[in-house]
Every structure is written in structure tokens, then in C-alpha cells.
Write a protein that holds these residues in place. Sequence first.
Motif, mmCIF file in Angstrom:
data_model
loop_
_atom_site.group_PDB
_atom_site.id
_atom_site.type_symbol
_atom_site.label_atom_id
_atom_site.label_comp_id
_atom_site.label_asym_id
_atom_site.label_seq_id
_atom_site.Cartn_x
_atom_site.Cartn_y
_atom_site.Cartn_z
ATOM 1 N N ALA A 147 0.797 -1.225 0.000
ATOM 2 C CA ALA A 147 0.000 0.000 0.000
ATOM 3 C C ALA A 147 0.829 1.274 0.000
ATOM 4 C CB ALA A 147 -0.935 0.003 1.220
ATOM 5 N N GLY A 148 2.084 1.206 0.425
ATOM 6 C CA GLY A 148 2.907 2.408 0.510
ATOM 7 C C GLY A 148 3.670 2.762 -0.746
ATOM 8 N N ARG A 149 3.501 1.988 -1.809
ATOM 9 C CA ARG A 149 4.297 2.220 -3.021
ATOM 10 C C ARG A 149 4.169 3.621 -3.616
ATOM 11 N NH1 ARG A 149 2.353 -2.770 -6.484
ATOM 12 N NH2 ARG A 149 0.518 -2.331 -5.204
ATOM 13 N N PRO A 150 2.995 4.280 -3.590
ATOM 14 C CA PRO A 150 2.910 5.605 -4.229
ATOM 15 C C PRO A 150 3.547 6.733 -3.419
ATOM 16 C CG PRO A 150 0.746 4.524 -4.105
ATOM 17 C CD PRO A 150 1.659 3.792 -3.190
ATOM 18 N N TYR A 151 4.038 6.464 -2.211
ATOM 19 C CA TYR A 151 4.410 7.540 -1.295
ATOM 20 C C TYR A 151 5.896 7.500 -0.935
ATOM 21 C CZ TYR A 151 -0.648 7.310 -0.817
ATOM 22 O OH TYR A 151 -1.994 7.267 -1.087
ATOM 23 N N ARG A 152 6.381 8.649 -0.470
ATOM 24 C CA ARG A 152 7.767 8.738 0.018
ATOM 25 C C ARG A 152 7.844 8.641 1.532
ATOM 26 N NH1 ARG A 152 12.139 7.731 -2.386
ATOM 27 N NH2 ARG A 152 13.289 9.358 -1.283
ATOM 28 N N SER A 153 6.780 9.061 2.233
ATOM 29 C CA SER A 153 6.790 9.042 3.696
ATOM 30 C C SER A 153 5.481 8.464 4.208
ATOM 31 C CB SER A 153 6.977 10.457 4.266
ATOM 32 O OG SER A 153 8.236 10.993 3.898
ATOM 33 N N VAL A 154 5.575 7.436 5.056
ATOM 34 C CA VAL A 154 4.371 6.796 5.581
ATOM 35 C C VAL A 154 4.559 6.465 7.059
ATOM 36 C CG1 VAL A 154 3.787 5.765 3.346
ATOM 37 C CG2 VAL A 154 5.111 4.438 5.008
ATOM 38 N N LEU A 155 3.435 6.397 7.757
ATOM 39 C CA LEU A 155 3.387 5.911 9.132
ATOM 40 C C LEU A 155 2.557 4.643 9.138
ATOM 41 C CD1 LEU A 155 3.569 6.091 12.276
ATOM 42 C CD2 LEU A 155 1.553 7.582 12.191
ATOM 43 N N GLY A 156 3.129 3.565 9.621
ATOM 44 C CA GLY A 156 2.389 2.321 9.758
ATOM 45 C C GLY A 156 1.907 2.151 11.184
ATOM 46 N N VAL A 157 0.657 1.724 11.347
ATOM 47 C CA VAL A 157 0.128 1.426 12.680
ATOM 48 C C VAL A 157 -0.451 0.019 12.630
ATOM 49 C CG1 VAL A 157 -2.047 2.639 12.139
ATOM 50 C CG2 VAL A 157 -1.487 2.087 14.512
ATOM 51 N N TRP A 158 0.083 -0.842 13.473
ATOM 52 C CA TRP A 158 -0.307 -2.252 13.494
ATOM 53 C C TRP A 158 -1.182 -2.495 14.718
ATOM 54 C CZ3 TRP A 158 1.560 -1.473 9.166
ATOM 55 C CH2 TRP A 158 1.793 -2.469 8.231
ATOM 56 N N TRP A 159 -2.480 -2.628 14.443
ATOM 57 C CA TRP A 159 -3.516 -2.740 15.465
ATOM 58 C C TRP A 159 -3.798 -4.222 15.687
ATOM 59 C CZ3 TRP A 159 -9.277 -1.122 14.442
ATOM 60 C CH2 TRP A 159 -9.986 -1.121 15.655
ATOM 61 N N GLY A 160 -3.278 -4.751 16.775
ATOM 62 C CA GLY A 160 -3.440 -6.170 17.057
ATOM 63 C C GLY A 160 -3.405 -6.426 18.542
ATOM 64 N N THR A 161 -2.628 -7.407 18.974
ATOM 65 C CA THR A 161 -2.493 -7.702 20.403
ATOM 66 C C THR A 161 -2.082 -6.447 21.150
ATOM 67 O OG1 THR A 161 -1.850 -9.965 19.857
ATOM 68 C CG2 THR A 161 -1.391 -9.203 22.091
ATOM 69 N N GLY A 162 -1.124 -5.737 20.583
ATOM 70 C CA GLY A 162 -0.765 -4.398 21.046
ATOM 71 C C GLY A 162 -1.018 -3.425 19.905
ATOM 72 N N VAL A 163 -0.405 -2.250 19.989
ATOM 73 C CA VAL A 163 -0.467 -1.289 18.879
ATOM 74 C C VAL A 163 0.962 -0.871 18.581
ATOM 75 C CG1 VAL A 163 -1.382 0.888 18.009
ATOM 76 C CG2 VAL A 163 -2.733 -0.459 19.633
ATOM 77 N N GLY A 164 1.480 -1.365 17.461
ATOM 78 C CA GLY A 164 2.847 -1.039 17.075
ATOM 79 C C GLY A 164 2.864 -0.027 15.953
#
Length: 341
Positions: A147-164
Amino acid sequence: MDEATSVGVEAKKGPVVDTSRAWGGIDLGGTKIEAVVIDTAGAVLGRARHATPGDGSVEDVVQAMYGALVDATRAAGTTPQQLAGVGVGAPGAVDANEGTLRHVSNVGRGWTEPYPVAADLGELVGSRVVLGNDVQVAVAAEYRLGAGRPYRSVLGVWWGTGVGGGLVLDGVPWRGRGAAGEIGHVVVKPGGARCGCGRRGCMEAYAGRAAMERRARKAERQGEKTVLFDLMRKKGRPRLTSSIWDKALAEEDGLATWLIDRAVRMLGAGLASAINLLDVEAVILGGGLGTRLGPVYAGRIRDAMRPHIFVPERQPPVLVVELGELSGAIGAALLSQPPMK
């Protein structure tokens, strides 16, 4: 799927796998361990999923990781010992140079002191193992292949057991001194709920699946009605997996709806603060809950961010991972490949 069952995939059809050009990746999670074998282009040749030992020691967890890798390589028509390299994405504080992991609260019995995960797993594999933060490697995979291919800067948020969280800034993965991107420990309510890290008011204390389960169990003990634990028992699960939360929401369970709505509000506040600081182009939503609920809840999270965004006309999109539940394992495998020229 979110259940921590064992899953295998047939080897990729076509020529026999060139094991000198195949890499293994392991994504260590609180409820499941995902392993893949990929080729040079990042295509998955085989995969497997095992349950994370719920009350296991660090040694038990390492053995479970190796077992998942064995099954993934079997699906790809090879063995761990024939791979060109192996990478591991793990939660907690990673020292990539030393290959150690510490401050892990949601895996097995957890551990606080540095443990040589890379060395222990390397003895089983018979070669060098590279260690990276689970969300950082997953975000890197989405940046390169998803999903990040079109961009130069991204923030990923992994919503699961914790939030990374993980960051790519102007095309470069940003790790700080090793712990950058810990979006789950942004404080959204000073003096608020106790987090698994021991502090109060962290986003993870409201949005992490483990924290929500603790809150749900407390509510049930106090007599509140919910289908969450009925669904858990029917599925034979020891914990409330993402699919159980999804099912409870579909049945309009009051407690599940309240807890998820609260999680969305806290995610909105915390992510907006990060956007105000970093001004990235996109947010990528992953993790067990993020992947399962993302098609519906990505928009709701973006709406929850809006009141807190400093430049609302430039609010970034919230995108669901394209590599799905395999982004972490694929990212770990990419970590073990030689740098692209």
C-alpha cells in the motif's frame, strides 16, 4: 484469518525452488507465528502459521518459530538449512547488531532482559539470522511491495495484540536509536488506564487487543452481558482473536462495540498527534485487528483523527495493508536479503 492455527500453503508451481535465491521470514506475534519463504522479487513460495506458546518460556517461543519455518520451507519444497537467509520480525526492543530482544510483554511469559533470539534460532537453522522490529519490517514491506508504493513518507500502525508502529521518512526507514515508531505508547490520556508496558494512558492501553480483552473479562465478571466469550469457547480459542471481535461486532454486541469505538477514538487522537509532528503522506493500517476490521474501520479512524489534525485540508489517507497478514513475515524475509543495488 486471525486464528493461531497451523496453516500451510503448497509450493509455488513451476521450476524447483533455487534455494540459494530463497529467503525465510518469521513474524512473531502475541497469538500466532507466521513464517514464509520468498523469492528475489518478494513472491511467497510457501507459508505456515503456528500458535505462539501462550505461557511458554523464551526457549519455547524460539522452538515454535523454528517449527513454523520448517513447515513453510516444506511447503516451498526446501528446508531451513537450504535458505539463503532468515529474518525475524519481533515485538519489543530489538538490538539488531546483537540479535537480542527485550521488553516483550505480549509473547509467551514475556521477558524484560535481552535474550539472544537470533543466535538461538541461528543454531537451529544453521546460518545467520537477522532480527528486526516486527512492525518496522512490515511497514518496510508495505512501502516496497504494498500500500505504501505511491508515497515517500508513511506511518504504519499495526492494530493487534498491542499497537505497534513504523516509519518511512523520505524513502528511508526511520528507526531512531532502535525504538522509533512506538505509536502505541503515545499517551492519549495522562494518568489513564494501565498499559502492558507498566505506564498509564498509552494508546495501547485502550486499543490493544490484549488490553481490550482484560477490560472485557472484568466487565463479564461484574455481570455485563457479552457474546465475546461464548464465541471464544465455541471456536476453542484461549483468547479473543480478531475474528471473534469481528463476529461480535457483526452481532451488535454492546460491550464489543463500546470497546472498539473507544479504541477508534484513542487511535484517532494518537495518530493525529503523530501526523501533526511528522506530516507524512499516508497512514497504513495493519495488524490482526487492522487487517480484519480495516475495510470498515479505516474510514472511521480517519474520521476520529480529523478533529485533532492541525492542517485538515492535508489530512493523509488511512490505507489497509495490501500484503495482508503476511506483511510482517514478508518484511522479515526482505530484511535478510542483501541490499538492492
